[in-house]
Design an enzyme around this catalytic site. Sequence first.
Site, PDB file in Angstrom:
ATOM      1  N   SER A 102      41.579  31.517  44.889  1.00 26.82           N
ATOM      2  CA  SER A 102      41.561  32.891  44.386  1.00 26.82           C
ATOM      3  C   SER A 102      40.197  33.458  44.001  1.00 26.82           C
ATOM      4  CB  SER A 102      42.494  33.010  43.172  1.00 26.82           C
ATOM      5  OG  SER A 102      43.828  33.079  43.606  1.00 26.82           O
ATOM      6  N   LYS A 129      38.328  39.217  35.135  1.00 26.04           N
ATOM      7  CA  LYS A 129      39.648  39.297  35.756  1.00 26.04           C
ATOM      8  C   LYS A 129      40.679  39.525  34.650  1.00 26.04           C
ATOM      9  CE  LYS A 129      42.478  36.602  39.049  1.00 26.04           C
ATOM     10  NZ  LYS A 129      42.561  35.328  39.799  1.00 26.04           N
ATOM     11  N   SER A 166      43.487  35.835  44.678  1.00 33.54           N
ATOM     12  CA  SER A 166      43.989  36.825  43.769  1.00 33.54           C
ATOM     13  C   SER A 166      42.916  37.593  42.985  1.00 33.54           C
ATOM     14  CB  SER A 166      44.924  36.153  42.765  1.00 33.54           C
ATOM     15  OG  SER A 166      44.206  35.252  41.951  1.00 33.54           O
TER      16      SER A 166
END
Lengths: 471, 97, 486
Positions: C174, C75, C150
């Site tokens: 997330s 990420k 997210s």
Amino acid sequence: MNYEIVCGIETHIELATKTKIFCGCTTEFGGEPNTHCCPVCTGQPGTLPILNQKVVEYAIKAGLALNCKINTKSHMDRKNYVYPDLPKAYQISQYDEPLCEKGYIELDSGKRIGITRIHIEEDAGKLVHENGYTYIDYNRGGVPLIEIVSEPDISSAEEAREYAEKLQLTMRYIGISDCKMQEGSMRCDVNLSLRKPGDPNFGVRTEIKNINSLSFIQKAVIAEAERQADILDAGGTVVQQTMRYDEATNSVTPMRDKENSDDYRYFPDPDILRFCIDEAKVEEIRASLPELPFAKLRRYVNDLGLPEATAKQISRYRKVAEFFEGALAEGASVKNAANLIVGTIFSNMDTEEEKELFAVRISAAQFAALVKLADEKKINIGVAQSTLQKMLESGKPVEEFIKPEDLVGISDEVLENLCREAIEANPRAVDDVRNGKDKAINVMFGYIMKKTGGKADIRKAEALLRKLIGP
Amino acid sequence: MAISKAEIEKLAKLAKLSFSDEELERFTAEFDEIIAFADTINQSIEGGTEQIRSVGARMVSFDDLRPDEVMPSLPNEKILSNVEGYNGFFSVERSKK
Amino acid sequence: MRAGISELAIKLRNREISAVELTKAYIDAIEKLNPTLNAYVHLTFDIALKAAEQADQMLKEGDAPPLCGIPMALKDNICTDGLPTTCCSRILTGFKPYYDATVWEKLKKQGAVLLGKTNMDEFAMGSTSETSCYGAPLNPRNTNYVTGGSSGGSAAAVCANLAVYSLGSDTGGSIRQPASFCGVVGLKPTYGAVSRYGLIAYGSSLDQIGPLTNSVKDAAIVFDAVRGGDKRDQTSVDYDYGPSLTQCLEQDVKGLRIGVAEEFFEGINPEIKSKIEEAIALLEKNGAKIEHIRLPALKLALPVYYIIACAEASSNLGRYDGIRYGYRTASYTSIEEMIVKTRSEGFGDEVKRRIMLGTYVLSSGYYDAYYKKACLIREEINREFDAVFETCDVLVAPTAPNTAFPLNYKGASPVEIYLSDICTVPVNIAGVPAISVPCGVDAKGLPIGMQIIGKKFDEATVLQVAHFYEQSAGEVIGAYEGGAGI
């Protein structure tokens, strides 16, 4: 109109740890810009602070030396404000659970100035404004500080100075900071308000920021008290604001507002776990503290019988006191050791810093060896002083300057013979003495001292001479 | 509890943000709803008086803290690698057109 | 069936495929699909190929760790030395950290092959990944829908087989929610189980890094590789999990006490509710004991989460001032103005909203009513979880009250979108571990996720139940066609 000064002092002191408060970077003063830095102390995204144990230990030391209660549970908070010298946009500090609380400093008068709290926090970086640019150096960012907050117990400029001086002395004594005000390792903010005598309410206060010498503290308090008194006398009101003391004009003026709001939005730092210090650890740290200067002073006066002034001069500097006590441990007498330190050794040291450092080339034991010769009257005090001076200059022991054969031989018998010689050699002086010109006896002293290289006991010689010359 | 535009502006100042008039209108309206949502915690459970601590109840002892041992710092080029520096300093022009 | 990490590891060791060949297959797939899916925002193919060569060398020498030579993704909020790390925010434009996050340092040592950094909601703030400054990633299952957020890019990359596994971060769901939306497995470990050093902070007391994978076993393998205490993160814990969590996977659920709290099912889409109930029935059929329990404070979890996360975020994001890294505005008349303009231009609306809320709840006069109160309720929620785990081994709940939103779905208001985190945030507040595993699809064919929640540091039981369910439920969701095809 007469007013009463109500004053408190906040003092920031940089701790003499090897590393910064939250990372392993050195705290060394100076260095090329941004070379004592890492991702943590420059606030790089994703980095986390790791609290330095020594910072906690030193703060506890400070607290114990200032008679504080140590909170065995404590945590770090974030103080949020945006300014280019603060790379995370928050300062990690302590808000509602400081390490130490409720102590005091006792002034010479016996009055106690309360210490509200001592907490640990990080220093900010340094800004340089030049050629339309602001340049930032984070070397100092993350250097550990303690903030010592006093109660508003100070009521004169002299007390303000004495408080700060005693604080400085104590912190140096316990070895947690060099407290150099010029270099910024000790900085004082003075809060001051006036009130009519007997008025239970406080007046509006101002804060004078970053005063960097003891004498300026005293001067700033006087200047600000006068400024406020003028306002009040004219029927005005004092505005609560942050002030700056200007040493060149000896005046206090408002600082330009940093545009920072006072709303710091403190909250517990989620990156740093709350920590506990058990009683045993506190006691261990207490045991590691040296005897403090004021305790020493009392002991020197009460137990050792030193005059207050001499005792003060010696107890003031930790290394001097250690040297003095080292000499006593080696058998030196209190009086001669103290007088030789204050009279001879200090005459070589012009500044406070030199006395603080006390870099002498002889050991306490070597010093004691000399003092003992004087104690045993094998040499007189003048010789002791000049020999000590030679020892200090050369770093050589007393034996280099005074041979054993110099010390023996001036027996009572030899001295009596010398006195007879002196009388025979100076008939006129003898007559003068007989005729009441007492000072003429010095001629005979001179003769004896010359013959003995200054090693004769002058009192004994005087008694003998008077006996021999007769009335 | 309705929040005023003035309050939003005060918060923006603290947060170092600025909003256009149009944004401000929109934010104020949204914020009202967000605050009302946050306010639901005040409809229940009487607040205690105990102090809150960092990261729950976990605590460390003095011995778990970092020993005071110097680690090498990073070279200045690394520290300044994401910005145009000047003589080793971070640098910001004080105004720029 | 797509090969899992352990099958790939065997192939690599048997020289059926080299790490370079495997990496190239993934690079090809990314080049083909990423322009549409937008799962990756920074590609690191050169570095991947070099790492693959080194991995082949390690494999040749023998004794290579399980993840050696396996292509993966991180990420974009996990710091990678010399590589862009931007949190998908304009304010971090061009930022390349000069240090590695601990998780990446660990994986690199094991010969991991980094294909790139994945798309996400700006600063991990969002439930759709649409707040990314690079535009939203698309759900590979149906590109008219969001990936969730997210960690949407991380979920999409694994779903579309553009990475064997990825790491995401989970502050309020997330990892789990995008895993659920994309039909993959997502594990949020116990707070402290994985070091946060190098994870760009959103809500520091809630953030946790974890794996997104194609199977529960892969999640266990990746978790094994990244967990452990770290002297650079004081909140990390060196918990003794034993040598490997894959060892617990072969056990069944007989006698396990599975808690079902009705609070988790309030306001849940009925399709999702019935899929979870089917899954619970399956576990019960296999010998698990179902305990119906209550978690009354759960209804407060959502506002508590938003207050605490935003308070921390408002402080964490103060440092983006244009001085030391990232974006700086072009023109200004003072440094103060430079900072304000940089931040106003550099942050997107959702980030600004959360900074503003965080500033509000910490500001003088409101601190007690919001932040402090939220912290007290957080303690109450923790106590309720502690009590529940006296009588249950794990809890089972939906991962999200809904399946993936259509793209550009704005809802009635920001708050409506916040409500979709209802099932995941309590887990972060309590700091306990939870996994999301696929348990079916809705009428539109969009994946549904089931959440299994455990007690602190009991990832073993969480993985055990998830693995048992995954194996006994069979194919609950169609395989994704495409990707690297390996």
